[in-house]
Enzyme design. Structure first.
Site, PDB file in Angstrom:
ATOM      1  N   LYS A 298      -7.788   9.928 -18.078  1.00 54.17           N
ATOM      2  CA  LYS A 298      -7.958  10.335 -19.215  1.00 54.17           C
ATOM      3  C   LYS A 298      -6.882  10.270 -20.080  1.00 54.17           C
ATOM      4  O   LYS A 298      -6.395   9.053 -20.759  1.00 54.17           O
ATOM      5  CB  LYS A 298      -8.322  11.911 -18.744  1.00 54.17           C
ATOM      6  CG  LYS A 298      -9.411  12.129 -17.779  1.00 54.17           C
ATOM      7  CD  LYS A 298     -10.755  11.587 -18.178  1.00 54.17           C
ATOM      8  CE  LYS A 298     -11.715  11.381 -17.210  1.00 54.17           C
ATOM      9  NZ  LYS A 298     -12.057  12.553 -16.495  1.00 54.17           N
TER      10      LYS A 298
ATOM     11  N   ASP B 265      -7.205  21.443 -11.001  1.00 58.62           N
ATOM     12  CA  ASP B 265      -7.407  20.248 -11.725  1.00 58.62           C
ATOM     13  C   ASP B 265      -7.008  20.477 -13.218  1.00 58.62           C
ATOM     14  O   ASP B 265      -7.533  21.385 -14.000  1.00 58.62           O
ATOM     15  CB  ASP B 265      -8.863  20.084 -11.770  1.00 58.62           C
ATOM     16  CG  ASP B 265      -9.443  18.736 -12.638  1.00 58.62           C
ATOM     17  OD1 ASP B 265      -8.648  18.356 -13.435  1.00 58.62           O
ATOM     18  OD2 ASP B 265     -10.319  18.148 -12.107  1.00 58.62           O
TER      19      ASP B 265
ATOM     20  N   TYR C  83     -15.393  20.194 -11.963  1.00 58.12           N
ATOM     21  CA  TYR C  83     -15.767  18.925 -12.194  1.00 58.12           C
ATOM     22  C   TYR C  83     -16.875  18.533 -11.128  1.00 58.12           C
ATOM     23  O   TYR C  83     -16.627  18.790  -9.732  1.00 58.12           O
ATOM     24  CB  TYR C  83     -14.704  17.953 -12.129  1.00 58.12           C
ATOM     25  CG  TYR C  83     -15.083  16.620 -12.419  1.00 58.12           C
ATOM     26  CD1 TYR C  83     -15.533  16.166 -13.640  1.00 58.12           C
ATOM     27  CD2 TYR C  83     -14.459  15.586 -11.522  1.00 58.12           C
ATOM     28  CE1 TYR C  83     -15.539  14.742 -13.572  1.00 58.12           C
ATOM     29  CE2 TYR C  83     -14.766  14.177 -11.447  1.00 58.12           C
ATOM     30  CZ  TYR C  83     -15.177  13.785 -12.707  1.00 58.12           C
ATOM     31  OH  TYR C  83     -15.788  12.236 -12.748  1.00 58.12           O
TER      32      TYR C  83
ATOM     33  N   ARG D 112       0.827  -1.299   0.109  1.00 52.97           N
ATOM     34  CA  ARG D 112      -0.014  -0.152  -0.057  1.00 52.97           C
ATOM     35  C   ARG D 112       0.845   1.196   0.003  1.00 52.97           C
ATOM     36  O   ARG D 112       0.397   2.303  -0.312  1.00 52.97           O
ATOM     37  CB  ARG D 112      -0.908   0.014   1.290  1.00 52.97           C
ATOM     38  CG  ARG D 112      -1.871   1.064   1.271  1.00 52.97           C
ATOM     39  CD  ARG D 112      -2.888   0.832   2.594  1.00 52.97           C
ATOM     40  NE  ARG D 112      -2.100   1.402   3.514  1.00 52.97           N
ATOM     41  CZ  ARG D 112      -2.291   0.566   4.858  1.00 52.97           C
ATOM     42  NH1 ARG D 112      -2.815  -0.405   4.829  1.00 52.97           N
ATOM     43  NH2 ARG D 112      -1.707   0.790   5.864  1.00 52.97           N
TER      44      ARG D 112
END
Ligand SMILES: *Cc1c(COP(=O)(O)O)cnc(C)c1O
Length: 389
Positions: free
Chosen positions: A205, A180, A107, A54
């Site tokens: 993306k 962003d 967003y 992790r």
């Protein structure tokens, strides 16, 4: 080193992996130590090195060092999605009793995170017009304002904030500036040169680029922010999946070759759409008729393939006729893959500081890597169906 070269060579260490060109996919939870002395040494700095799945694997560190180098960051922290990267960045700088200034065009899930979880934790979010002037923004800062969060351009409505001017007043007040930067990508908007402290990407993306992985990254300008973001991500238990982070590292290598094709196809499609009678308005920052085109020209070195058009007023069934008959454009969320997409969007419901005004439906378009002639023919037939239905 020029950018194209950096995209190919950043963060690669073949000698550490039997000469493999790409750092392989490490699947791991337990990491075994040779001795108690090694174990004790790892406890001295659990946030660097390979100690537990992790906390990071060589695959994860390879992606992070490559994307940090490409954008010019001090360090990068990868997360399991773009939204997780946004949450990590915000939680790294704000806590109970703090105040955030957030652009009204962000967003939708960013807004939901602020209004939901952050509000519950005692963080107050105030939305501002993305086109706010620096003077007006300056009046909104409070003693407890910890961050300014921008998204330029907004991914539905494409307003472009004057990022350097807004970031400058925030920095004067010691307020962290988060952007962003998914649309700008690490190569078309130089976040750090424009005053951003934390450049957040939905790597899902364009960085992944093939619509087959969820991945986020926070690129940090300075060491202090990097440490805060790393600790926050670890405290939340976020870690990017090994296959996904591998795909991010692989996608990054061709980003510089794919984006110009998305850009050319997007702009050609937008310019053609602007001439069509069924189209009221085209929202594309690289077109001269975009209201903040001058800011795009000043601050960006390219445009990705995402833009929107406002259609002539029409019914939902007309929109269905347009969309359902398309051959090459998929209908679905997300963008940045090799394929073209359309998505009907209604920004009106996710605004509070500004009002979205349009008479007709807004259609968001992602221009993929197909041949532009096919994309135009397909859309022409769609527009004909829209007006005939
Ligand atoms: C998709 C997207 C996100 C979120 O990314 P996920 O990986 O889907 O969580 C954040 N910001 C923008 C602008 C996006 O388009």
């Amino acid at each position: 080193m020029k950018q194209a070269t950096r995209l190919v060579h950043a963060g690669r260490k073949p000698a550490d992996h039997y000469g493999m060109v790409n750092t392989p996919v490490y699947h791991a939870s337990t990491v075994l130590f040779d001795s108690l002395a090694d174990f004790d040494a790892s406890q001295a700095d659990p946030f660097s090195g390979v100690h537990y799945g992790r906390l990071g694997t060589p695959t994860q560190f390879a992606f992070e060092s490559a994307v940090a180098e490409v954008e010019g960051a001090h360090g990068a922290v990868s997360t399991c999605s773009g939204l997780a990267a946004i949450a990590t960045a915000l939680l790294a700088v704000a806590g109970a009793g703090d105040h955030l200034l957030v652009a009204d065009n962000v967003y939708g899930p960013t807004r939901k995170f602020c209004d939901g979880l952050l509000a519950r934790l005692g963080v107050e979010t105030e939305y501002v017009d993305p086109l706010i002037s620096a003077d007006e923004l300056d009046r909104r800062f409070r003693d407890n304002t910890r961050a300014l969060f921008l998204e330029a351009p907004g991914s539905l409505t494409f307003e472009i904030s004057d990022v350097p001017a807004l970031a400058a007043v925030a920095r004067e007040r010691d307020v962290s500036v988060i952007a962003d930067n998914t649309w700008g990508t690490p190569i078309y908007f130089d976040a750090f040169a424009h005053g951003i402290d934390l450049s957040v990407h939905a790597a899902t993306k364009y960085i992944v680029g093939h619509s087959d992985a969820m991945l986020g990254v926070v690129n940090c300008r300075e060491a202090a922010h990097y440490r805060a973001v790393r600790h926050t991500s670890i405290a939340l238990g976020y870690c990017a999946g090994p296959d996904d982070v591998y795909l991010g590292a692989r996608g990054l290598r061709t980003l510089g070759q794919r984006l110009p094709v998305h850009e050319a196809n997007g702009l050609a499609l937008a310019n053609w759409l602007a001439e069509q009678p069924g189209v009221t308005r085209v929202l594309h920052p690289a077109r001269a008729d975009h209201p903040q085109h001058h800011l795009w020209r000043r601050d960006f070195t390219g445009a990705c393939g995402l833009f929107a058009v406002e259609l002539a007023p029409g019914e939902r069934r007309q929109l269905a006729a347009l969309i359902d008959g398309l051959a090459f454009y998929g209908l679905g969320a997300s963008w940045g893959g090799y394929e073209s997409l359309v998505l009907p969007v209604d920004p009106a419901g996710s605004r509070s500081a500004t009002r979205w005004q349009a008479d007709g439906p807004l259609l968001r378009i992602h221009a993929g890597l197909e041949d532009i002639a096919d994309l135009i023919d397909d859309m022409a037939a769609g527009l004909a169906r829209y007006s005939a239905a």
